[in-house]
Scaffold this motif. Structure first.
Motif, short mmCIF file in Angstrom:
data_model
loop_
_atom_site.label_atom_id
_atom_site.label_comp_id
_atom_site.label_asym_id
_atom_site.label_seq_id
_atom_site.Cartn_x
_atom_site.Cartn_y
_atom_site.Cartn_z
N ALA A 1 -3.41 -0.50 1.22
CA ALA A 1 -2.43 0.30 1.55
C ALA A 1 -2.24 -0.38 2.78
N PHE A 2 -3.01 -1.66 3.33
CA PHE A 2 -2.51 -2.57 4.00
C PHE A 2 -2.19 -3.97 3.64
N ALA A 3 -2.58 -3.58 1.91
CA ALA A 3 -2.18 -5.19 0.78
C ALA A 3 -1.05 -4.90 0.33
N LYS A 4 -0.21 -4.02 0.52
CA LYS A 4 0.99 -3.43 -0.63
C LYS A 4 1.91 -3.03 -0.86
N LEU A 5 1.34 -2.08 0.69
CA LEU A 5 2.46 -1.43 0.92
C LEU A 5 3.24 -1.51 2.40
N ARG A 6 4.19 -0.78 3.03
CA ARG A 6 5.02 -1.59 3.76
C ARG A 6 4.97 0.44 4.71
N PHE A 7 4.53 -0.42 5.79
CA PHE A 7 4.85 1.14 6.92
C PHE A 7 5.02 0.46 7.85
N VAL A 8 4.61 1.53 9.15
CA VAL A 8 5.30 1.30 10.35
C VAL A 8 3.91 1.11 11.54
N GLY A 9 3.94 -0.12 10.99
CA GLY A 9 2.55 -0.27 12.88
C GLY A 9 1.89 -0.17 11.78
N ARG A 10 1.94 -0.92 10.29
CA ARG A 10 0.88 -1.83 9.41
C ARG A 10 0.27 -2.41 9.92
N ALA B 1 11.72 4.62 0.88
CA ALA B 1 10.48 3.67 2.28
C ALA B 1 9.71 4.45 3.24
N ALA B 2 10.53 5.73 2.81
CA ALA B 2 10.05 6.22 3.87
C ALA B 2 8.95 6.96 2.90
N SER B 3 8.58 7.43 1.81
CA SER B 3 7.62 8.05 0.65
C SER B 3 6.40 6.89 0.80
N GLU B 4 7.43 5.49 0.97
CA GLU B 4 5.93 4.21 0.98
C GLU B 4 5.08 4.47 2.77
N ASN B 5 6.38 4.73 3.31
CA ASN B 5 5.65 5.20 4.86
C ASN B 5 4.45 6.47 4.57
N LEU B 6 4.35 7.84 3.86
CA LEU B 6 3.66 8.45 4.16
C LEU B 6 2.53 7.74 3.27
N THR B 7 2.54 7.75 1.68
CA THR B 7 2.45 6.88 1.38
C THR B 7 1.07 6.06 2.49
N GLY B 8 1.65 4.80 2.92
CA GLY B 8 0.73 4.43 3.50
C GLY B 8 -0.19 4.72 4.17
N TYR B 9 1.05 5.95 5.12
CA TYR B 9 -0.79 6.89 6.05
C TYR B 9 -1.61 7.54 5.40
N LEU B 10 -0.89 8.50 4.08
CA LEU B 10 -1.97 8.76 3.37
C LEU B 10 -3.38 8.55 3.41
N PHE B 11 -3.05 6.34 3.00
CA PHE B 11 -4.21 6.01 2.24
C PHE B 11 -5.24 5.69 3.21
N ILE B 12 -4.64 5.39 4.34
CA ILE B 12 -5.47 4.46 5.76
C ILE B 12 -6.17 5.77 6.63
N PHE B 13 -5.74 7.04 6.03
CA PHE B 13 -5.95 8.11 7.09
C PHE B 13 -7.41 8.64 7.27
N PRO B 14 -7.98 8.84 6.10
CA PRO B 14 -9.16 8.75 5.83
C PRO B 14 -9.95 7.76 6.59
N SER B 15 -10.00 5.98 6.53
CA SER B 15 -10.36 5.29 7.58
C SER B 15 -10.20 4.19 9.04
N VAL B 16 -8.93 5.65 9.02
CA VAL B 16 -8.74 5.62 10.77
C VAL B 16 -9.16 6.35 11.28
N LEU B 17 -9.51 7.56 10.64
CA LEU B 17 -10.76 9.11 11.33
C LEU B 17 -11.59 8.36 11.57
#
Lengths: 438, 282, 396
Positions: B102-111, C19-35
């Motif tokens: 996610a950090f390397a390949k995706l773009r999302f707010v606040g990354r 972009a929205a779906s990428e946002n969502l995917t991004g958050y989902l992917f990092i969710f376990p670690s961030v939590l």
């Protein structure tokens, strides 16, 4: 005006509630409690053969008790480890139902309100000790009553042991002495004669622990704490004399520090050291070590710690067992296990295996010829009955004070000024005492 | 370094290296030799030099191992360590690869902000986390249970960082192509990125394995009974209890050390590569 | 940036949706670690602060504000003065750094002046602060400093030495590498158990037998709280003094305790091979041309080492130094096994002392306060190192 009326009314109501709610003194407070089928855990500090014996006794209790109570014994580590575990257990809210604890450790637990008051159990008309109370050594029972907590009984003694002098009789006789030292001067002379650097032999293995310090102080008629619980007294004449004596013995190389825990046992068994000071619970261990020594078995025994007092003044250890607060059923079940373990029958078995002392007078009758077949144990037991047994302070925070005492002892052996060190120790001990007070 | 070297210098270097290697090995020799002595021998008959016969036992006491194994309950502790490590390593690989992707390949707010915050947690010493984590775990009721030993370690900023470094070097085109074919990011991760990342993944597995297996402080505090006690805690307790029984202590140490050494000798190259790779800094 | 692609979909909503779906995917992917990291890595730092403000013995006691910190430092006045002195020194270093390159500027002069003032103030104030505060804590600070100083430079130097040896034409290189790395691989609890025996105070222990080879009497090693400089001076150095200032600095002058030095031996033994491995990698990254050019210029071996090798290795050195110092603060397992009460805290770096305050004395609140101090120190050190890295580390 209105507020005052309100207060008085509430006060009266409360008083009424208290009167109604409180149990009648004559009836058993535990009458409603039914321990049938309860499963409890017991955290103990025993290893090897001690553990085997304990587990056998617990197994018997499990099979024969009329309430179908099942006990699971768990080795919780030696005292320090067990203490740490109990602390985390209290923090986690997952406590065992019975746990081994020294009086000061129990006090530390009780500072968090974790233990039940065993007075409720021994005095209970239905479940209590009743007539058997007089069979127990009252002195032992008294040790668990804690002044810091208003006289609550935080533990119950399943056994006791003494700190005694262990000596190599063959070696003493070889040097021309007829028996163990009765006072510190004789001790000094014997250590001196035994020391032989060429053969790596020395007189005494110094245990720098706080119990040993205590043993020396009381042997000179002193004490380390005020009985009323107001604080410690580590800067007394007896303490200074003890430290000076040890410092001299160490400085002249007639004694050595112990390199590893129980290392002195090995040295003793291999004729490297003449004297050690240890708990009587160590008797079976010494038996084992001596048998495996390089020179084979030799004549050795135990004696009172050298003393200047009229009667020997000895340090009596007592890890008691405490009942952490849980449910009334489990607490009662734990109490019933304790009662069972202190019956003369089980006590006798326990004594024979571990050389701990029983806490009841009638147990001696059950021991039969054990005493005559085990002269060292008999000597120890006689000493128990004929000496002034004193216990270490039962205050919360004493564990920490013990660490400080050991540090001070080491510091003095390493050359520090005795007066300055003891002054600091006294201040530190009392500071800890204030901080740890409930 | 300059290529030409006199043979004398070579010889001296070799000698020093051998001396150093010797020093490296002596403690292990000591461990083995004392594990096979009788208790009396460890006191009366010992020497500093491995060439001196007194260094070695007269008659090897193999039974010491049996005693140590049983007393120290090594079977149970091994099992526990294996389970704990397997779960933790698996968890780390899972959470780290997802996050790194996610950090390397995706773009999302606040990354980038989130990434920086996560990285900054690497500065926090364990000791600072010890007390609060203990209280948290106690409140959750996990004391002396498996979750206490695994859950807090299932994510790691360090491994996220490691993997992200590597993932960002994988060309984006590969993923774009997959996207056109309709693959989700999850599919891209699994079928494209991961197979290309065997080396860094192995590094993550290796490093987290070593870390978890050798952990002492935390398990010491959160286990009370032998139930889930790992081998490090078991060994340290055994050392204290075996006290003066050097021969048993050493037998215990050998037992704890043998599996690691065996794996090491078999997979030396992978070990050294993984360690080296973890040292690379961009 | 994505290349231009022919798309049949209307641009705006398509991109938004992606972009929205990428946002969502991004958050989902990092969710376990961030939590997990938030709960067990970030929240605890704040929770520690909370705990440190209470009297907390096993169960939470009453709120006592900064009382724990007051117990640690004893005197707020001295603390402030010491911090002021440190700030002075920091400012001085900054000024001096800025003045480099510009000759005879005002900055350099005032920088040096401030530095002298700051150091003198520190020398005078620290003893009073230490006397007012928690003796155990200040001892552990001293132990931590000695521990760092005694392990990191030595491990780096030995590691570099070993790496350069192994870089030569030596037979059986891999065998050596494997052997030297062995101590790092094995669980430290086990190897520490062995060292505990090797350095025992018995005359027949390994360390004492080595001493005997040199004709010296046996030493107490792991049980010896006396400083090594003191011992080497034949125990003739002064250790206590009437003056508070002298007394404090004498405790530093004694050096690390012999017990701590024994633990340092263990550290060297474990990490030399590891450092050598990392350095080997660093060495192999140095381009050959640099050496060849130096040879052509007729540079001597020493010059080559200091002007080429060392600077080119600076990233590696920085990395290993950072790792080493952090390691000093993390050190636990081997110290837990090797420490002995007779050494009286002279072997306990801060992290170990905090552990025992928590686990043995069950003073959760006080331990939490101590750990925050540790955190602050680590933060400062990391920032300082970053600064140094910016200035000193050369890349390629």
């Amino acid at each position: 005006m209105k507020r005052q009326i309100l207060f008085i009314t509430v006060g009266l109501l409360l008083a009424a509630a208290l009167c109604w709610g409180s149990p009648n003194g004559e009836e058993s407070a535990l009458q409603e409690v039914d321990p049938t089928g309860v499963e409890i855990t017991y955290w103990h500090q025993f290893t090897r053969f001690q553990q085997e014996t304990l587990e056998a006794l617990v197994e018997e209790f499990n099979n024969t008790n009329q309430w179908n109570i099942k006990v699971t014994p768990e080795f919780g580590g030696r005292y320090d480890d067990l203490y740490n575990k109990m602390v985390t257990a209290i923090a986690a809210g997952r406590v065992p139902d019975l746990v081994a604890a020294y009086q000061n450790e129990a006090a530390a637990y009780q500072a968090s309100g974790a233990l039940a008051d065993i007075n409720d159990y021994i005095d209970d008309p239905q479940w209590g000790l009743g007539d058997e109370r007089s069979d127990y050594f009252e002195g032992f029972l008294q040790q668990d009553v804690n002044a810091q907590f208003g006289g609550a009984r935080l533990g119950f003694p399943p056994n006791r042991s003494l700190e005694l002098l262990f000596y190599n009789l063959d070696w003493l006789e070889q040097m021309g002495f007829s028996g163990p030292p009765k006072n510190w001067d004789e001790f000094y002379q014997m250590c001196r004669k035994a020391t032989n650097p060429a053969e790596n032999q020395y007189g005494y293995a110094i245990n720098t622990g706080a119990s040993n310090v205590f043993a020396q102080v009381i042997s000179r008629g002193g004490e380390v704490a005020k009985a009323d619980g107001s604080g410690y007294t580590y800067n007394t004449r007896q303490m200074r004399d003890s430290m000076a004596f040890m410092k001299r013995l160490y400085g002249e190389k007639f004694s050595r520090k112990i390199a590893e825990p129980y290392g002195e046992q090995n040295d003793f068994a291999n004729w490297k050291v003449l004297f050690t000071m240890s708990s009587t619970a160590g008797l079976p261990y010494y038996d084992g070590s001596v048998a495996k020594g390089e020179q084979g078995p030799f004549d050795w025994s135990v004696a009172a710690v050298p003393h200047t007092t009229a009667r020997p003044a000895l340090d009596i250890y007592g890890a008691s067992v405490s009942i952490p607060k849980s449910t009334p059923q489990r607490q009662l079940a734990a109490w019933l296990l304790v009662k069972y373990l202190t019956q003369p029958g089980p006590q006798a078995k326990w004594v024979e295996a571990t050389n701990y002392f029983p806490v009841r007078k009638s147990t001696a009758a059950q021991l039969g010829d054990y005493l005559s077949k085990n002269p060292n144990y008999k000597i120890a037991y006689d000493l128990l009955l004929n000496s002034d047994a004193k216990a270490e302070p039962p205050f919360a925070g004493y564990s920490e004070v013990r660490d400080a005492v050991e540090a001070a002892f080491n510091k003095i052996l390493d050359g520090a000024d005795i007066d300055a060190t003891l002054r600091d120790l006294d201040a530190e001990a009392n500071k800890i005492h204030r901080e740890a007070a409930p | 370094m300059v290529k030409e070297r006199s043979p004398w210098l070579q010889a001296v270097l070799l000698l020093l290296l051998i001396l150093g290697a010797f020093v490296s090995i002596i403690p292990f020799l000591f461990m083995v030799s004392h594990s096979l002595k009788t208790i009396a021998e460890t006191i009366t008959r010992s020497s500093a030099i491995p060439f001196d016969p007194k260094f070695w036992p007269r008659v090897p006491q193999w039974s010491n191992y049996r005693v140590a194994w049983q007393e120290a309950r090594f079977g149970l502790y091994f099992r526990n360590s294996v389970i704990i490590t397997a779960i933790t390593v698996g968890g780390i690989v899972f959470t780290s690869s997802l996050s790194a992707y996610a950090f390397a390949k995706l773009r999302f707010v606040g990354r980038d902000l989130i990434f920086t915050i996560l990285l900054s947690t690497l500065m926090i010493p364990q000791t600072v986390l010890l007390i609060p984590n203990f209280i948290i775990v106690a409140k959750l009721g996990w004391i002396d249970r498996l979750p206490a030993l695994t859950v807090p370690f299932l994510a790691s900023a360090f491994h996220i960082f490691l993997l992200r470094q590597f993932f960002s070097q994988i060309p984006n085109e590969l993923i774009e192509v997959a996207k056109i074919d309709g693959a989700t990011h999850l599919r891209s991760l699994i079928s494209i990125v991961l197979p290309l990342s065997k080396a860094p993944i192995f590094t993550v597995v290796f490093l987290s394995f070593i870390y978890t297996w050798n952990l002492l402080q935390w398990p010491l505090v959160v286990t009370q009974t032998p139930r889930w006690r790992p081998i490090t805690v078991g060994l340290s307790m055994f050392i204290t209890e075996a006290g003066p029984e050097t021969h048993l202590r050493m037998a215990g140490a050998v037992i704890a050390v043998l599996p690691v050494i065996t794996v090491y000798f078999i997979a030396q190259r992978q070990f050294t590569e993984a360690i080296t790779r973890s040292g690379l800094k961009e | 940036m994505p290349r231009q692609r022919v798309s049949l979909q209307p641009r705006r909503s398509g991109r938004r949706a992606r972009a929205a779906s990428e946002n969502l995917t991004g958050y989902l992917f990092i969710f376990p670690s961030v939590l997990l990291i938030s709960v067990f890595g970030i929240f605890p730092v704040f929770f520690t602060l909370y705990v440190s403000l209470h009297k907390w013995r096993i169960k939470r006691g009453r709120f006592i504000g900064l009382a724990n910190y007051r117990e640690m430092f004893g005197s707020p006045l001295y603390l402030l003065l010491v911090i002021a002195a440190l700030a002075c020194i920091a400012l001085a270093v900054y000024l001096i750094g800025r003045a480099r390159g510009k000759r005879g500027s005002l900055s350099a002069g005032s920088g040096v002046f401030l530095l002298v003032i700051g150091l003198a103030a520190l020398a005078l104030l620290l003893p009073y602060l230490a006397r007012a505060g928690d003796k155990g804590m200040f001892t552990s600070l001293r132990v931590t400093v000695w521990y760092s100083l005694g392990t990191v430079p030595v491990q780096l130097a030995l590691g570099l030495l070993l790496a350069s040896f192994l870089y030569q034409k030596i037979p059986a290189k891999q065998v050596f590498r494997v052997i030297y790395l062995l101590p790092y691989i094995v669980p430290s609890v086990a190897s520490a158990a062995v060292f505990e025996r090797l350095f025992s105070l018995k005359p027949e222990s390994f360390a004492n037998q080595v001493l005997a080879l040199f004709g010296r009497p046996p030493a107490q090693w792991l049980l010896e709280p006396k400083g090594i400089f003191f011992l080497l001076s034949g125990e003739r150095m002064a250790v206590v003094s009437e003056s508070v200032i002298a007394d404090y600095w004498l405790s530093w002058a004694q050096g690390p305790s012999l017990a701590l030095v024994s633990i340092m031996f263990f550290n060297w033994w474990v990490f030399v091979g590891y450092n050598a491995l990392i350095y080997t990698n660093g060495l192999s990254n140095i381009p050959r041309q640099l050496y060849e050019a130096a040879e052509v210029d007729g540079a001597g071996k020493l010059a080559v080492f200091f002007k080429i090798t060392l600077p080119m290795l600076s990233p590696t050195t920085y990395f290993l130094t950072l790792l080493g110092i952090i390691g000093t603060f993390k050190a636990f397992a081997h110290i837990y096994v090797l420490r002995h009460p007779a050494a009286r805290g002279e072997v306990d770096p801060m992290s170990v002392q905090i552990f025992f305050t928590f686990f043995r004395k069950s003073r959760f609140g006080y331990a939490a306060a101590l750990s925050l101090l540790l955190f602050a120190i680590v933060l400062v050190l990391t920032l300082v190192q970053r600064r140094i890295m910016k200035e000193r580390v050369h890349y390629g």
